[in-house]
Design an enzyme around this catalytic site. Structure first.
Site, PDB file in Angstrom:
ATOM      1  N   HIS A 276       0.844  -1.200   0.000  1.00 19.73           N
ATOM      2  CA  HIS A 276       0.000   0.000   0.000  1.00 19.73           C
ATOM      3  C   HIS A 276       0.872   1.241   0.000  1.00 19.73           C
ATOM      4  O   HIS A 276       1.926   1.254   0.624  1.00 19.73           O
ATOM      5  CB  HIS A 276      -0.930   0.011   1.230  1.00 19.73           C
ATOM      6  N   ASP A 327      -7.997  -5.274  -0.950  1.00 17.59           N
ATOM      7  CA  ASP A 327      -8.420  -6.128  -2.066  1.00 17.59           C
ATOM      8  C   ASP A 327      -8.153  -7.607  -1.848  1.00 17.59           C
ATOM      9  O   ASP A 327      -8.722  -8.437  -2.555  1.00 17.59           O
ATOM     10  CB  ASP A 327      -7.716  -5.673  -3.352  1.00 17.59           C
TER      11      ASP A 327
HETATM   12  C1  LIG Z   1      -0.476  -0.537  -4.106  1.00 20.95           C
HETATM   13  C2  LIG Z   1       0.893  -0.311  -4.712  1.00 20.95           C
HETATM   14  C3  LIG Z   1       0.734   0.208  -6.131  1.00 20.95           C
HETATM   15  C4  LIG Z   1       1.628   0.708  -3.868  1.00 20.95           C
HETATM   16  O1  LIG Z   1       2.840   0.853  -4.482  1.00 20.95           O
HETATM   17  P1  LIG Z   1       3.953   1.896  -4.093  1.00 20.95           P
HETATM   18  O2  LIG Z   1       3.579   2.785  -2.995  1.00 20.95           O
HETATM   19  O3  LIG Z   1       4.300   2.567  -5.354  1.00 20.95           O
HETATM   20  O4  LIG Z   1       5.067   0.943  -3.530  1.00 20.95           O
HETATM   21  P2  LIG Z   1       6.451   0.688  -4.204  1.00 20.95           P
HETATM   22  O5  LIG Z   1       6.253   0.361  -5.652  1.00 20.95           O
HETATM   23  O6  LIG Z   1       7.316   1.860  -3.894  1.00 20.95           O
HETATM   24  O7  LIG Z   1       6.940  -0.611  -3.450  1.00 20.95           O
HETATM   25  C5  LIG Z   1       7.829  -0.643  -2.367  1.00 20.95           C
HETATM   26  C6  LIG Z   1       8.486  -2.008  -2.318  1.00 20.95           C
HETATM   27  O8  LIG Z   1       7.504  -2.984  -2.053  1.00 20.95           O
HETATM   28  C7  LIG Z   1       7.415  -3.886  -3.137  1.00 20.95           C
HETATM   29  N1  LIG Z   1       6.015  -4.150  -3.367  1.00 20.95           N
HETATM   30  C8  LIG Z   1       4.972  -3.319  -3.150  1.00 20.95           C
HETATM   31  N2  LIG Z   1       3.831  -3.936  -3.436  1.00 20.95           N
HETATM   32  C9  LIG Z   1       4.149  -5.164  -3.857  1.00 20.95           C
HETATM   33  C10 LIG Z   1       3.416  -6.272  -4.280  1.00 20.95           C
HETATM   34  N3  LIG Z   1       2.079  -6.199  -4.333  1.00 20.95           N
HETATM   35  N4  LIG Z   1       4.036  -7.383  -4.632  1.00 20.95           N
HETATM   36  C11 LIG Z   1       5.369  -7.455  -4.583  1.00 20.95           C
HETATM   37  N5  LIG Z   1       6.149  -6.449  -4.172  1.00 20.95           N
HETATM   38  C12 LIG Z   1       5.548  -5.315  -3.805  1.00 20.95           C
HETATM   39  C13 LIG Z   1       8.053  -3.183  -4.319  1.00 20.95           C
HETATM   40  O9  LIG Z   1       8.551  -4.085  -5.276  1.00 20.95           O
HETATM   41  C14 LIG Z   1       9.130  -2.436  -3.620  1.00 20.95           C
HETATM   42  O10 LIG Z   1      10.138  -3.353  -3.276  1.00 20.95           O
HETATM   43  P3  LIG Z   1      11.698  -3.013  -3.470  1.00 20.95           P
HETATM   44  O11 LIG Z   1      11.912  -1.817  -2.580  1.00 20.95           O
HETATM   45  O12 LIG Z   1      12.359  -4.256  -3.051  1.00 20.95           O
HETATM   46  O13 LIG Z   1      11.799  -2.669  -4.926  1.00 20.95           O
HETATM   47  C15 LIG Z   1       1.704  -1.625  -4.715  1.00 20.95           C
HETATM   48  O14 LIG Z   1       1.840  -2.098  -3.405  1.00 20.95           O
HETATM   49  C16 LIG Z   1       1.093  -2.670  -5.617  1.00 20.95           C
HETATM   50  O15 LIG Z   1       1.340  -2.673  -6.831  1.00 20.95           O
HETATM   51  N6  LIG Z   1       0.269  -3.597  -5.060  1.00 20.95           N
HETATM   52  C17 LIG Z   1      -0.394  -4.592  -5.853  1.00 20.95           C
HETATM   53  C18 LIG Z   1      -1.681  -4.040  -6.436  1.00 20.95           C
HETATM   54  C19 LIG Z   1      -2.728  -3.848  -5.383  1.00 20.95           C
HETATM   55  O16 LIG Z   1      -2.970  -4.708  -4.555  1.00 20.95           O
HETATM   56  N7  LIG Z   1      -3.402  -2.699  -5.465  1.00 20.95           N
HETATM   57  C20 LIG Z   1      -4.469  -2.364  -4.534  1.00 20.95           C
HETATM   58  C21 LIG Z   1      -4.049  -1.258  -3.630  1.00 20.95           C
HETATM   59  S1  LIG Z   1      -5.259  -0.933  -2.383  1.00 20.95           S
END
Ligand SMILES: CC(C)(COP(=O)(O)OP(=O)(O)OC[C@H]1O[C@@H](n2cnc3c(N)ncnc32)[C@H](O)[C@@H]1OP(=O)(O)O)[C@@H](O)C(=O)NCCC(=O)NCCS
Length: 391
Positions: A276, A327
């Site tokens: 998140h 989700d």
């Molecule tokens: C929600 C989301 C977009 C937030 O992303 P964000 O704030 O941009 O987080 P980041 O992309 O900076 O991620 C930080 C770290 O966690 C990891 N990470 C975050 N969410 C992840 C996931 N769902 N699966 C695997 N790794 C994840 C990233 O790869 C990153 O790791 P690293 O530092 O080793 O590269 C992201 O967690 C995600 O894509 N989740 C899956 C989709 C989802 O469930 N969306 C619903 C949100 S309510």
């Protein structure tokens, strides 16, 4: 870069634009709000000052809408009135029903919903009026009609007739009844109602931001809601719940979880339903949905889905240190309530419409055009050449 290789003679960027870009607007406060607060450090979510843990199981989704829109939990009389307004607006203009029947059958339900909300505006006498009264009428109408679009689409696609709301049922129960064709029993009603309540609002998430940007141009409520639905559709936002179910369908049993997740992480894929932008600890909504999922999977005779989900949670946390978001467990909750997975995000939209509408009205009430800037990283002073002289 294709662009540069076509025009090799151009002068490369001048260091003109010194603005600092915050990618993804992470941590940027773009609006003031009283509607909800996401405490990402302590894993708390507040609706108009109420911790959701205080409301869960005690406050219906309809009461929550009232809270989000009018700032107070309704008293008994207000609730009766609000509930009957909501249920009486759960009908669609016949032209919209006809239009929905013309949509190609494989169109994703979220795409249909986005389009039908836009279509509703053409038959709404208040569509172009942004007075408080008109917006109040549209708030109730839109919340009710979004649910009906989803229910009618599912009924029509399943070859079954659409159903009228039952005035004896409350809003959430009616929604599930009109969707499935059978009224929910008490446990299902409570579970569905709580699921909607937990999805009702969540600070300035991407779709809410989109709705406020649209409203800030003084566009209309239908347009702002359609913007939000299109934004929620993406898999990094509300579209994740459907992907969670697809992942669960891919995993045959609990012993496969470790290698499946390992494979995804090795391929640098995101595990849907995890992580998140704001919560650095467990999402408080996941706590309630996990409990519902355990109970409903048991009841629906799919306990393996809960078992696999729990193992995924453990493995992902061990490997990445991240937690399930809203989700993850909402996927199995909805599945156990007999909602097909391509409708999961539409159910999320129906619930979040409460929050979107609250934010759209808050934006209208104290508007300033939302118009950020960008840092230009392109090139300058390119020379025009006649078409016959271009490479
Ligand atoms: C929600 C989301 C977009 C937030 O992303 P964000 O704030 O941009 O987080 P980041 O992309 O900076 O991620 C930080 C770290 O966690 C990891 N990470 C975050 N969410 C992840 C996931 N769902 N699966 C695997 N790794 C994840 C990233 O790869 C990153 O790791 P690293 O530092 O080793 O590269 C992201 O967690 C995600 O894509 N989740 C899956 C989709 C989802 O469930 N969306 C619903 C949100 S309510």
């Amino acid at each position: 870069m294709l662009f540069l290789s076509c025009f090799p003679e151009v002068t490369l960027p001048q260091p003109a634009d010194q603005k600092v870009v915050v990618r993804g607007l992470e941590g940027v406060a773009a609006a003031e709000t009283r509607i909800s607060y996401v405490d990402g450090v302590n894993g708390r979510l507040y609706y108009q000052g109420f911790n959701i843990n205080e409301l869960a199981g005690r406050t219906s989704f309809a009461e929550t809408c009232h809270l989000l829109w009018y700032g107070k939990l309704p008293n008994a009389q207000e609730m009766r009135r609000f509930r009957s307004r909501l249920v009486s607006e759960m009908r669609l203009p016949t032209q919209v029903v006809t239009l929905m029947q013309l949509v190609p059958p494989n169109t994703h339900p979220m795409a249909v919903l986005r389009t039908m909300v836009s279509a509703l505006a053409m038959f709404d006498p208040d569509a172009e009026y942004n007075s408080d009264d008109a917006n109040d009428r549209k708030s109730v109408r839109l919340l009710a009609q979004v649910a009906t679009i989803i229910a009618d689409l599912h009924r029509t696609r399943s070859g079954k007739g659409v159903l009228s709301p039952d005035p004896d049922l409350d809003f959430a129960a009616n929604f599930l009844y009109m969707f499935r064709g059978t009224p929910p029993d008490e446990e299902e009603r409570k579970a569905f109602d709580l699921t909607l309540m937990l999805h009702a609002d969540h600070g300035l998430n991407a779709s809410t931001f989109a709705s406020r940007v649209c409203a800030s141009t003084l566009s209309d409520m239908h347009s702002a809601l359609a913007s939000a639905i299109g934004t929620l559709k993406g898999p990094l936002h509300g579209g994740a719940n459907q992907r969670v179910m697809e992942m669960l369908d891919d995993i045959d049993n609990v012993n496969e979880v470790e290698s499946y997740i390992e494979g995804m992480l090795n391929d640098k894929q995101r595990i849907m339903g995890f992580g998140h932008r704001v919560y650095k600890v467990e999402d408080p909504r996941a706590h309630h949905l996990r409990r519902l999922s355990a109970r409903l999977c048991e009841r629906a005779n799919v306990p393996h889905l809960y078992e696999i989900s729990q193992r995924i949670e453990k493995v992902v946390h061990e490997r990445k240190g991240i937690y399930p978001n809203v989700d993850f467990y909402s996927a199995t909750v909805q599945h156990a309530l007999q909602i097909p997975d391509d409708y999961f995000t539409t159910i999320f939209s129906a619930a979040r419409s409460a929050g979107w509408i609250a934010h759209i009205r808050e934006q209208f009430a104290d508007n300033r055009l939302i118009r950020p800037t960008s840092k230009y990283v392109g090139i300058f002073e390119r020379q025009w050449r006649p078409i016959e002289e271009r490479d």
